[in-house]
Design a protein around this motif. Sequence first.
Motif, PDB file in Angstrom:
ATOM      1  N   SER A  36      36.539  46.094  43.062  1.00 38.78           N
ATOM      2  CA  SER A  36      36.419  44.905  42.761  1.00 38.78           C
ATOM      3  C   SER A  36      35.759  44.887  41.117  1.00 38.78           C
ATOM      4  O   SER A  36      36.186  43.891  40.506  1.00 38.78           O
ATOM      5  N   TYR A  37      34.818  45.794  40.985  1.00 42.23           N
ATOM      6  CA  TYR A  37      34.129  45.743  39.774  1.00 42.23           C
ATOM      7  C   TYR A  37      35.007  46.073  38.633  1.00 42.23           C
ATOM      8  O   TYR A  37      35.146  45.776  37.496  1.00 42.23           O
ATOM      9  N   LEU A  38      36.010  46.955  39.090  1.00 43.68           N
ATOM     10  CA  LEU A  38      37.273  47.495  38.107  1.00 43.68           C
ATOM     11  C   LEU A  38      38.064  46.175  37.721  1.00 43.68           C
ATOM     12  O   LEU A  38      38.230  45.969  36.386  1.00 43.68           O
ATOM     13  N   LEU A  39      38.606  45.529  38.843  1.00 44.55           N
ATOM     14  CA  LEU A  39      39.374  44.417  38.563  1.00 44.55           C
ATOM     15  C   LEU A  39      38.796  43.380  37.842  1.00 44.55           C
ATOM     16  O   LEU A  39      39.586  42.483  37.132  1.00 44.55           O
ATOM     17  N   SER A  40      37.533  43.179  38.058  1.00 40.77           N
ATOM     18  CA  SER A  40      36.723  42.261  37.161  1.00 40.77           C
ATOM     19  C   SER A  40      36.249  42.634  35.887  1.00 40.77           C
ATOM     20  O   SER A  40      35.692  41.698  34.997  1.00 40.77           O
ATOM     21  N   GLU A  41      36.694  43.843  35.328  1.00 38.68           N
ATOM     22  CA  GLU A  41      36.224  44.271  34.060  1.00 38.68           C
ATOM     23  C   GLU A  41      34.971  44.438  34.055  1.00 38.68           C
ATOM     24  O   GLU A  41      34.204  44.002  32.854  1.00 38.68           O
ATOM     25  N   GLN A  42      33.885  44.791  35.095  1.00 46.08           N
ATOM     26  CA  GLN A  42      32.606  44.940  35.066  1.00 46.08           C
ATOM     27  C   GLN A  42      32.233  46.085  35.717  1.00 46.08           C
ATOM     28  O   GLN A  42      30.990  46.131  36.333  1.00 46.08           O
ATOM     29  N   ALA A  43      32.685  47.183  35.626  1.00 51.91           N
ATOM     30  CA  ALA A  43      32.434  48.507  36.058  1.00 51.91           C
ATOM     31  C   ALA A  43      30.930  49.027  35.754  1.00 51.91           C
ATOM     32  O   ALA A  43      30.453  49.462  36.644  1.00 51.91           O
ATOM     33  N   ALA A  44      30.619  48.912  34.463  1.00 51.81           N
ATOM     34  CA  ALA A  44      29.335  49.318  33.973  1.00 51.81           C
ATOM     35  C   ALA A  44      28.325  48.629  34.808  1.00 51.81           C
ATOM     36  O   ALA A  44      27.237  48.900  35.411  1.00 51.81           O
ATOM     37  N   LEU A  45      28.525  47.121  35.036  1.00 57.05           N
ATOM     38  CA  LEU A  45      27.478  46.462  35.460  1.00 57.05           C
ATOM     39  C   LEU A  45      27.366  46.708  37.171  1.00 57.05           C
ATOM     40  O   LEU A  45      26.190  46.756  37.647  1.00 57.05           O
ATOM     41  N   GLY A  46      28.573  47.116  37.628  1.00 55.08           N
ATOM     42  CA  GLY A  46      28.872  47.549  39.228  1.00 55.08           C
ATOM     43  C   GLY A  46      27.850  48.513  39.348  1.00 55.08           C
ATOM     44  O   GLY A  46      27.355  48.906  40.289  1.00 55.08           O
ATOM     45  N   HIS A  76      23.239  40.354  47.698  1.00 58.21           N
ATOM     46  CA  HIS A  76      22.555  39.530  46.798  1.00 58.21           C
ATOM     47  C   HIS A  76      22.929  39.886  45.296  1.00 58.21           C
ATOM     48  O   HIS A  76      22.849  38.949  44.430  1.00 58.21           O
ATOM     49  N   ALA A  77      23.052  41.176  45.357  1.00 58.54           N
ATOM     50  CA  ALA A  77      23.016  41.643  43.809  1.00 58.54           C
ATOM     51  C   ALA A  77      24.621  41.260  43.267  1.00 58.54           C
ATOM     52  O   ALA A  77      24.655  41.124  42.029  1.00 58.54           O
ATOM     53  N   MET A  78      25.451  41.357  44.118  1.00 56.81           N
ATOM     54  CA  MET A  78      26.755  40.942  43.476  1.00 56.81           C
ATOM     55  C   MET A  78      27.074  39.617  43.426  1.00 56.81           C
ATOM     56  O   MET A  78      27.908  39.258  42.849  1.00 56.81           O
ATOM     57  N   GLU A  79      26.160  39.078  44.034  1.00 60.38           N
ATOM     58  CA  GLU A  79      26.168  37.492  43.920  1.00 60.38           C
ATOM     59  C   GLU A  79      25.418  36.826  42.965  1.00 60.38           C
ATOM     60  O   GLU A  79      25.722  35.968  42.362  1.00 60.38           O
ATOM     61  N   ASN A  80      24.242  37.550  42.733  1.00 62.20           N
ATOM     62  CA  ASN A  80      23.263  36.898  41.776  1.00 62.20           C
ATOM     63  C   ASN A  80      22.593  37.652  40.649  1.00 62.20           C
ATOM     64  O   ASN A  80      22.774  37.430  39.581  1.00 62.20           O
ATOM     65  N   THR A  81      22.059  38.952  41.305  1.00 61.46           N
ATOM     66  CA  THR A  81      21.467  39.891  40.147  1.00 61.46           C
ATOM     67  C   THR A  81      22.645  40.311  39.042  1.00 61.46           C
ATOM     68  O   THR A  81      22.217  40.541  38.020  1.00 61.46           O
ATOM     69  N   LYS A  82      23.704  40.921  39.745  1.00 61.82           N
ATOM     70  CA  LYS A  82      24.705  41.495  38.873  1.00 61.82           C
ATOM     71  C   LYS A  82      26.098  40.998  39.147  1.00 61.82           C
ATOM     72  O   LYS A  82      26.705  41.457  39.983  1.00 61.82           O
ATOM     73  N   PRO A  83      26.174  39.641  39.066  1.00 62.08           N
ATOM     74  CA  PRO A  83      27.329  38.989  39.619  1.00 62.08           C
ATOM     75  C   PRO A  83      28.643  39.533  39.442  1.00 62.08           C
ATOM     76  O   PRO A  83      28.999  39.484  38.230  1.00 62.08           O
ATOM     77  N   LEU A  84      29.382  39.723  40.369  1.00 58.99           N
ATOM     78  CA  LEU A  84      31.047  39.968  40.130  1.00 58.99           C
ATOM     79  C   LEU A  84      31.527  38.760  40.213  1.00 58.99           C
ATOM     80  O   LEU A  84      31.365  37.730  40.601  1.00 58.99           O
ATOM     81  N   ASP A  85      32.521  38.835  38.997  1.00 60.93           N
ATOM     82  CA  ASP A  85      33.548  37.671  38.764  1.00 60.93           C
ATOM     83  C   ASP A  85      34.518  37.511  39.835  1.00 60.93           C
ATOM     84  O   ASP A  85      35.648  38.070  39.559  1.00 60.93           O
TER      85      ASP A  85
END
Length: 244
Positions: A36-46, A76-85
């Motif tokens: 999911s973090y790959l497809l949202s282009e947020q892999a480092a955040l994930g 919580h992390a994926m919704e708030n702290t490090k939110p996935l798009d």
Amino acid sequence: MTGIRGVAAMIGLEELGLSHAFDVIYSVSAGFGNASYLLSEQAALGTSIYYEELSGNKFINFWKPWSMVKIDKVIHAMENTKPLDAEKVWKSKTKLFVRLWNSRTKKIEYLEIHSFPSKMYSTLLKAAMYVQYAVPGSVRINRTPYMDGEFIFKNSIKYDEHDRTAIESDATDILIIYNNPDQPKKEIQESDRVCIIAPDPVWNLSRFETRTDVLKQAAFQMRTLIKKTFRNNEPVNIDYHGRY
């Protein structure tokens, strides 16, 4: 926790411009969030979720064997702290399947995210991580109870079975990424059609590892492996906001 290797591999794919190069992704367990973090282009955040939000005793509690892992910490992390798009994931043309265990039929099912509204992402994620014996109960999706499709009942997943879901498809090119060196099976051979990326057997990493420095090292190793595989010599970096 070995899932940090998979998401670190996603950093490499993202940097290579391959976030949306796949027609289909078949994921299981932590691999669902990683993809999911790959497809949202947020892999480092994930990746940072593992070594920042789940380190120490924040996620795993050995003193509560009836509820060993705190799934809500990940949500919580994926919704708030490090939110996935999540909206970006849903807009992707890549079909993202998650492998789940149907507790009612006692069978494996692959659910594709576009069959559900994006607001159900957290529910799908929770089901993907509901590991039997570590988390009590199951997660209901449209009234059907589901659990993690990796660790199920008496036997853990047969990885060649999961791999063959892709191999037996009409895909022209297949990339398989493992989190553990013991996952590849002899039946699955690299070829012009199949590329396998797995950690070196000497890279020790426990499924229950919670030390930040060890987790970062594992991410660094996997990110480096991706670069070597694709013959990319750029400097390795897993940072997501220049903090260290």
